[in-house]
Design an enzyme around this catalytic site. Structure first.
Site, PDB file in Angstrom:
ATOM      1  CD  GLU A  99      -3.152   3.298  -4.926  1.00  0.00           C
ATOM      2  OE1 GLU A  99      -1.965   2.953  -4.935  1.00  0.00           O
ATOM      3  OE2 GLU A  99      -4.107   2.506  -5.060  1.00  0.00           O
ATOM      4  CG  ASP A 143       1.252  -2.102  -8.692  1.00  0.00           C
ATOM      5  OD1 ASP A 143       1.109  -1.618  -9.833  1.00  0.00           O
ATOM      6  OD2 ASP A 143       0.401  -2.860  -8.161  1.00  0.00           O
ATOM      7  NE  ARG A 182      -4.291  -1.323   0.038  1.00  0.00           N
ATOM      8  CZ  ARG A 182      -4.397  -2.333  -0.826  1.00  0.00           C
ATOM      9  NH1 ARG A 182      -3.427  -2.581  -1.684  1.00  0.00           N
ATOM     10  NH2 ARG A 182      -5.473  -3.083  -0.861  1.00  0.00           N
ATOM     11  CG  HIS A 216      -3.364  -0.752  -6.933  1.00  0.00           C
ATOM     12  ND1 HIS A 216      -3.581  -0.100  -5.756  1.00  0.00           N
ATOM     13  CD2 HIS A 216      -3.462  -2.076  -6.622  1.00  0.00           C
ATOM     14  CE1 HIS A 216      -3.828  -0.967  -4.796  1.00  0.00           C
ATOM     15  NE2 HIS A 216      -3.754  -2.183  -5.300  1.00  0.00           N
TER      16      HIS A 216
HETATM   17  P1  NAD Z   1      -1.584 -11.503   4.137  1.00  0.00           P
HETATM   18  O1  NAD Z   1      -2.572 -11.071   5.152  1.00  0.00           O
HETATM   19  O2  NAD Z   1      -1.581 -12.911   3.661  1.00  0.00           O
HETATM   20  O3  NAD Z   1      -0.099 -11.201   4.687  1.00  0.00           O
HETATM   21  C1  NAD Z   1       0.257 -10.042   5.355  1.00  0.00           C
HETATM   22  C2  NAD Z   1       1.428 -10.400   6.261  1.00  0.00           C
HETATM   23  O4  NAD Z   1       1.912  -9.196   6.854  1.00  0.00           O
HETATM   24  C3  NAD Z   1       1.044 -11.352   7.394  1.00  0.00           C
HETATM   25  O5  NAD Z   1       1.935 -12.448   7.452  1.00  0.00           O
HETATM   26  C4  NAD Z   1       1.137 -10.477   8.638  1.00  0.00           C
HETATM   27  O6  NAD Z   1       1.558 -11.187   9.802  1.00  0.00           O
HETATM   28  C5  NAD Z   1       2.210  -9.493   8.201  1.00  0.00           C
HETATM   29  N1  NAD Z   1       2.231  -8.286   8.994  1.00  0.00           N
HETATM   30  C6  NAD Z   1       1.213  -7.662   9.633  1.00  0.00           C
HETATM   31  N2  NAD Z   1       1.682  -6.570  10.277  1.00  0.00           N
HETATM   32  C7  NAD Z   1       2.997  -6.527  10.046  1.00  0.00           C
HETATM   33  C8  NAD Z   1       4.031  -5.655  10.456  1.00  0.00           C
HETATM   34  N3  NAD Z   1       3.771  -4.626  11.266  1.00  0.00           N
HETATM   35  N4  NAD Z   1       5.279  -5.903  10.013  1.00  0.00           N
HETATM   36  C9  NAD Z   1       5.550  -6.952   9.224  1.00  0.00           C
HETATM   37  N5  NAD Z   1       4.618  -7.828   8.806  1.00  0.00           N
HETATM   38  C10 NAD Z   1       3.372  -7.615   9.226  1.00  0.00           C
HETATM   39  O7  NAD Z   1      -1.716 -10.479   2.944  1.00  0.00           O
HETATM   40  P2  NAD Z   1      -1.249 -10.666   1.426  1.00  0.00           P
HETATM   41  O8  NAD Z   1      -2.349 -11.308   0.644  1.00  0.00           O
HETATM   42  O9  NAD Z   1       0.111 -11.267   1.398  1.00  0.00           O
HETATM   43  O10 NAD Z   1      -1.183  -9.137   0.955  1.00  0.00           O
HETATM   44  C11 NAD Z   1      -0.253  -8.224   1.530  1.00  0.00           C
HETATM   45  C12 NAD Z   1      -0.663  -6.809   1.155  1.00  0.00           C
HETATM   46  O11 NAD Z   1      -0.490  -6.642  -0.253  1.00  0.00           O
HETATM   47  C13 NAD Z   1      -2.153  -6.502   1.397  1.00  0.00           C
HETATM   48  O12 NAD Z   1      -2.357  -6.009   2.718  1.00  0.00           O
HETATM   49  C14 NAD Z   1      -2.467  -5.448   0.377  1.00  0.00           C
HETATM   50  O13 NAD Z   1      -2.303  -4.174   0.972  1.00  0.00           O
HETATM   51  C15 NAD Z   1      -1.395  -5.639  -0.701  1.00  0.00           C
HETATM   52  N6  NAD Z   1      -1.946  -6.066  -2.011  1.00  0.00           N
HETATM   53  C16 NAD Z   1      -1.630  -5.339  -3.105  1.00  0.00           C
HETATM   54  C17 NAD Z   1      -2.100  -5.736  -4.359  1.00  0.00           C
HETATM   55  C18 NAD Z   1      -1.747  -4.985  -5.632  1.00  0.00           C
HETATM   56  O14 NAD Z   1      -2.392  -5.198  -6.665  1.00  0.00           O
HETATM   57  N7  NAD Z   1      -0.745  -4.121  -5.619  1.00  0.00           N
HETATM   58  C19 NAD Z   1      -2.925  -6.864  -4.470  1.00  0.00           C
HETATM   59  C20 NAD Z   1      -3.213  -7.585  -3.315  1.00  0.00           C
HETATM   60  C21 NAD Z   1      -2.724  -7.187  -2.077  1.00  0.00           C
END
Ligand code: NAD
Length: 331
Positions: free
Chosen positions: A263, A258, A234, A295
């Site tokens: 944004e 991305d 994000r 994105h």
């Molecule tokens: P997920 O919930 O599977 O994984 C997130 C991980 O982050 C978890 O393991 C959690 O323990 C960890 N986490 C939480 N707080 C933390 C901290 N303070 N420090 C370090 N790690 C921490 O989520 P995901 O499916 O892997 O997605 C991750 C992020 O990617 C989403 O939150 C979303 O914002 C972003 N995303 C972006 C796109 C895109 O198109 N650019 C698409 C999907 C998701």
């Protein structure tokens, strides 16, 4: 049964209309973002389907609940723009698509790394101009490089495996370690160590109070000179102004994003004939070692099919009061 969609693009209609043949919902598509300016137009809808930059504040949720909406279905994974506490108080179900294609995002993060490194975006334009020189296109081998993954959830996990396959040394930081990753060679370290040791840093944690501006002036100061930073998480994980300073001093050698803090005023729209007043994005795009995409990391056929399937299935189950196929969709 009507569902009102916001921030709809032609590809949303394509995938949701195809999937809706199995459900038969009446779907009303709005192109505009959801926010206080439009929320009053929602009527007779059982559910509202929103995307990453729609603003589901308490004010918006109150209007939706008063109009009889029962479910907020996010057709994305992140939920930082939803006031979950307000939704709970109002008795609204909030569901999302927790894992539509972690591989799509992980593969895209890799593509940002490789493009910035090997400069294929510049080579493409150069060769089309019949400029076959290699000056300025020098890259580095990924093999042996230290890559730090912050957040080893579904996307971070997938990227760790890809990078191990490329013989990178993979460091990770997460609040919770994944034993499977340690077993295959990922080394979990404290956050400051990951930031200090990595040649490449890739952000895959959610945006929340703890992770807001995780990459800031202080953390940038501790990084290796010439570090590559990749953000597909994000936008506000990075303090944009601090990143710009880091690029100007050459501390940051490459930046691939991305997602971008501001944004919501830019992405998912064609602004090519408009004046952009956001000076930070313009400054970022002026650096030769910065790659900005709008994105699109999630944007694959497989991901869009899953998004439509999971979203409509969740709404259908919530309306019928039947067991959710995957209970983790509910926030
Ligand atoms: P997920 O919930 O599977 O994984 C997130 C991980 O982050 C978890 O393991 C959690 O323990 C960890 N986490 C939480 N707080 C933390 C901290 N303070 N420090 C370090 N790690 C921490 O989520 P995901 O499916 O892997 O997605 C991750 C992020 O990617 C989403 O939150 C979303 O914002 C972003 N995303 C972006 C796109 C895109 O198109 N650019 C698409 C999907 C998701």
């Amino acid at each position: 049964m009507k569902i009102t969609f916001f921030s709809t693009k032609p590809y949303d209609k394509q995938f949701f209309d195809a999937c809706n043949k199995d459900y038969g919902f009446e779907i009303e598509y709005y192109e505009t973002h959801l926010g206080p300016h439009i929320v009053n137009t929602v009527s007779d809808s059982i559910a509202v389907c929103a995307f990453v930059n729609d603003k589901l504040s308490a004010e918006v949720l109150e209007v939706l609940a008063a109009k009889g909406v029962k479910t907020i279905a996010l057709r994305c994974a992140g939920f930082n723009n939803v006031d979950l506490e307000a939704a709970k108080k109002l008795g609204l179900n909030v569901c999302r698509v927790p894992a539509y294609s972690p591989d799509a995002v992980a593969e895209f993060a890799l593509s940002l790394m490789l493009t910035l490194n090997r400069k294929t975006h510049k080579a493409y334009n150069r060769v089309r101009e019949q400029n076959f020189s290699l000056n300025g296109l020098l890259g580095f081998n990924m093999k042996g490089k230290k890559v730090g993954i912050i957040g080893t959830g579904k996307i971070g996990y997938s990227l760790c495996k890809i990078l191990l396959g490329m013989s990178c040394t993979v460091f990770a930081y997460d609040l919770f370690k994944k034993n499977e990753l340690e077993t295959i060679g990922v080394e979990y370290l404290p956050l400051d160590e990951v930031i200090k040791l990595s040649d490449i840093l890739s952000l895959h944690c959610p945006l929340n109070d703890d992770t807001y501006h995780l990459i800031n002036e202080e953390t940038i100061a501790t990084m290796k000179p010439g570090v590559m930073i990749i953000n597909t998480g994000r936008g506000a994980l990075i303090d944009t102004r601090a990143a710009i300073e880091g690029l100007k001093t050459r501390k940051i050698g490459y930046l691939g994003i991305d997602v971008y803090e501001q944004e919501d005023k830019l992405f998912f729209r064609d602004l090519s004939s408009k004046i952009i007043t956001d000076d930070d994005i313009q400054r970022l795009m002026s650096f030769p070692n910065v790659l900005v995409t709008a994105h699109q990391a999630f944007f694959t056929n497989e991901a869009l099919e899953t998004i439509a399937d999971v979203t409509l299935n969740s709404i259908d189950s919530l309306i019928k009061g039947s067991t959710l196929r995957d209970p983790s969709v509910l926030l």
